[in-house]
Design an enzyme around this catalytic site. Structure first.
Site, PDB file in Angstrom:
ATOM      1  N   TYR A  47       0.312  -1.099  -0.262  1.00  0.00           N
ATOM      2  CA  TYR A  47       0.065   0.323  -0.132  1.00  0.00           C
ATOM      3  C   TYR A  47       0.895   1.293  -0.288  1.00  0.00           C
ATOM      4  O   TYR A  47       0.353   2.387  -0.662  1.00  0.00           O
ATOM      5  CB  TYR A  47      -1.229  -0.102   1.073  1.00  0.00           C
ATOM      6  CG  TYR A  47      -1.879  -1.265   1.180  1.00  0.00           C
ATOM      7  CD1 TYR A  47      -2.131  -1.763   0.307  1.00  0.00           C
ATOM      8  CD2 TYR A  47      -2.740  -1.386   2.744  1.00  0.00           C
ATOM      9  CE1 TYR A  47      -3.335  -3.045   0.578  1.00  0.00           C
ATOM     10  CE2 TYR A  47      -3.967  -1.899   2.871  1.00  0.00           C
ATOM     11  CZ  TYR A  47      -4.174  -2.927   1.510  1.00  0.00           C
ATOM     12  OH  TYR A  47      -4.567  -4.210   1.997  1.00  0.00           O
ATOM     13  N   HIS A 105       0.231 -11.692   2.058  1.00  0.00           N
ATOM     14  CA  HIS A 105      -0.825 -11.301   1.391  1.00  0.00           C
ATOM     15  C   HIS A 105      -1.515 -11.387   0.139  1.00  0.00           C
ATOM     16  O   HIS A 105      -2.455 -11.380   0.341  1.00  0.00           O
ATOM     17  CB  HIS A 105      -0.016  -9.984   0.907  1.00  0.00           C
ATOM     18  CG  HIS A 105      -1.479  -8.425   0.600  1.00  0.00           C
ATOM     19  ND1 HIS A 105      -0.404  -6.777   0.638  1.00  0.00           N
ATOM     20  CD2 HIS A 105      -2.017  -8.210   0.260  1.00  0.00           C
ATOM     21  CE1 HIS A 105      -1.747  -6.133   0.362  1.00  0.00           C
ATOM     22  NE2 HIS A 105      -2.500  -6.998   0.344  1.00  0.00           N
TER      23      HIS A 105
END
Length: 289
Positions: A47, A105
């Site tokens: 991110y 992730h």
């Protein structure tokens, strides 16, 4: 604050998600979220905003124990030689000496799953991470990760909203004692035009967003991530504990599931997803009493 417990972790059931937020939004929204009462912030290495989470938390004046921080190791960092360094980088950016919850992730077959899980466990053993989990894992991968791990896998974070039936995966999470963390709950805005959700919201004098969050949180073992870039909506998204959806209303929302409603499905990262079994009927919610 409601909590979901799994594998020794007590996870604040409503978290603030930061996917896709650049620095200006982060510097507006994280202080607003913490001020409103959010105590669970979700970020990830990819991110590229872990540093803003750390900066805003440090400026908040809150004690470290008051805020639950979740981040995710990106797939490029799964090899043993890179994993530990990436965790250290995340700690530095988050300005903390431990991470509450560290996730893989996405699945990746470029590195054996055993090596990935060993990286998570090493971070726990080093005292850098309190709890570990996965994200976007299907049932088979989740079962294998739990088998391989010494420390409990406490959550699987994946897409879940009224249009996507995830019953099979959720049932497997429950069987394994793993919490569900639901992201994309608003189906990138699709829920706001849904008549059934509008009718239920009117019955309870709540917003559609509040109804969807309540629907998620009212399910056993589900953590919901709330994401907004509008500071005016932050406080209202927390106000979901003062009403309860009826069984008929819960069923009506579940009944919105449709085939082809998956939103997050990146080529090269997404696993072979578990089958979904969407309802083909759309029950009418009950009228106001």
């Amino acid at each position: 604050m409601q909590f979901v417990t799994a594998g020794g972790a007590a996870i604040p059931a409503l978290g603030f998600g930061t996917y896709g937020m650049a620095r200006p939004d982060m510097l507006r929204m994280i202080p607003a979220a913490l001020k409103a009462g959010f105590r669970h912030i979700d970020t990830g290495q990819i991110y590229r905003n872990e540093a803003e989470v750390g900066e805003c938390f440090q400026a908040s004046g809150l004690r470290r124990q008051q805020v639950f921080l979740t981040t995710k190791v990106w797939v490029a960092n799964y090899p043993e030689r890179a994993f530990a360094q990436s965790v250290d980088d995340s700690l530095r950016k988050l300005r903390t000496d431990y991470i509450d919850l560290l996730l893989l992730h996405w699945p990746s077959d470029a590195v054996p799953l055993a090596e990935q899980v060993a990286g998570l466990n090493a971070a726990v053993q080093a005292g850098k991470v309190r709890h570990i989990g996965v994200s976007n894992f299907n049932r088979a991968l989740l079962a294998e990760a739990t088998r391989l791990s010494v420390a409990p896998i406490v959550t699987n974070q994946f897409e879940y909203h009224p249009y996507l039936n995830q019953e099979l995966l959720i049932d497997e999470c429950r069987r394994l004692g793993v919490a569900v963390t639901a992201y994309c709950g608003m189906a990138v805005g699709r829920v706001f035009g849904e008549p059934i959700l509008k009718d239920i919201a009117d019955v309870h004098r709540k917003s559609v967003a509040q109804v969807v969050l309540r629907w998620l949180l009212q399910q056993e073992g589900v953590v919901a991530l709330s994401r907004t870039t509008d500071p005016a909506r932050v406080a209202s998204n927390l106000q979901v504990s003062d009403f309860e959806l009826s069984g008929a209303e819960m069923a009506a929302i579940h009944g919105l599931a449709q085939a082809g409603s998956r939103i997050v499905n990146p080529p090269g990262l997404a696993p072979v997803w578990d089958a979904t079994a969407p309802s083909h009927t759309r029950p009418t919610p009950p009228s106001a009493p």
